[in-house]
Design an enzyme around this catalytic site. Sequence first.
Site, short mmCIF file in Angstrom:
data_model
loop_
_atom_site.label_atom_id
_atom_site.label_comp_id
_atom_site.label_asym_id
_atom_site.label_seq_id
_atom_site.Cartn_x
_atom_site.Cartn_y
_atom_site.Cartn_z
N CYS A 46 0.85 -1.23 0.01
CA CYS A 46 0.22 0.26 0.00
C CYS A 46 0.85 1.29 0.06
O CYS A 46 0.41 2.10 -0.66
CB CYS A 46 -0.73 -0.04 1.37
SG CYS A 46 -2.13 -1.31 1.16
N THR A 47 2.05 1.34 0.71
CA THR A 47 2.64 2.31 0.66
C THR A 47 3.36 2.81 -0.56
O THR A 47 3.46 3.89 -1.06
CB THR A 47 3.99 2.22 1.77
OG1 THR A 47 3.30 1.84 2.94
CG2 THR A 47 4.95 3.36 1.83
#
Length: 216
Positions: A46-47
């Site tokens: 997600c980052t």
Amino acid sequence: MPGITLGDTVPNLAVKTTHDNFKLHDYFADSWTVLFSHPGDFTPVCTTELGAMGKYAHEFQKRGVKLLGLSCDDIQSHKEWIKDIEAFTPGSKVTYPIIADPNKEIIPQLNMIDPIENGPSRALHIVGPDSKIKLSFLYPSTTGRNMDEVLRALDSLLLASKHQNKIATPVNWKPDEPVVISPSVPDEEAKKLFPEGFKTADLPSKKGYMRLADVF
Ligand code: BEZ
């Protein structure tokens, strides 16, 4: 994908975001929106995805398209996480709002659930100014999305919409490449729509359905 899908209206939920609180239809009004979900903050894939969206933000802006993220944690957590996102992807600025969904109440209503995991997925809806879903991707949490493909698909949608869906884009199409004329358009109409002409491929079936045109 059970739940809302192509052609359905996204529910007009009241959401809290890292920018402000609003109702989804107010955000969607007057432009296209890319709405993308994430299983949770401070997770590696997600980052990278939110960082990439931050790097591509100017491309969406150029097209007049808004971004709207969602992750299953609260606003305070999102704000802390944004520092990591921008540090990990140099040149990325998270200028778009991220919806807070710490209790995972919003994500099922937006049909952004992985039915195998029965939990949050990497879903992405491209939503039109009419608040209806025009395209959806559903990826499991283990597979990061490809932002070039998001942009490419968006360009196809915008072009088809500009031409009242009388054109479509073929495999691996990129902007400035020829498009195909939709099968529902008879040749007589196609001649009017494309006064500069179009090419019909000579195929063994002689059916004349493969009509290619340049549109700008
Ligand atoms: C990630 O973003 O890295 C991630 C999130 C949930 C499950 C697996 C990976």
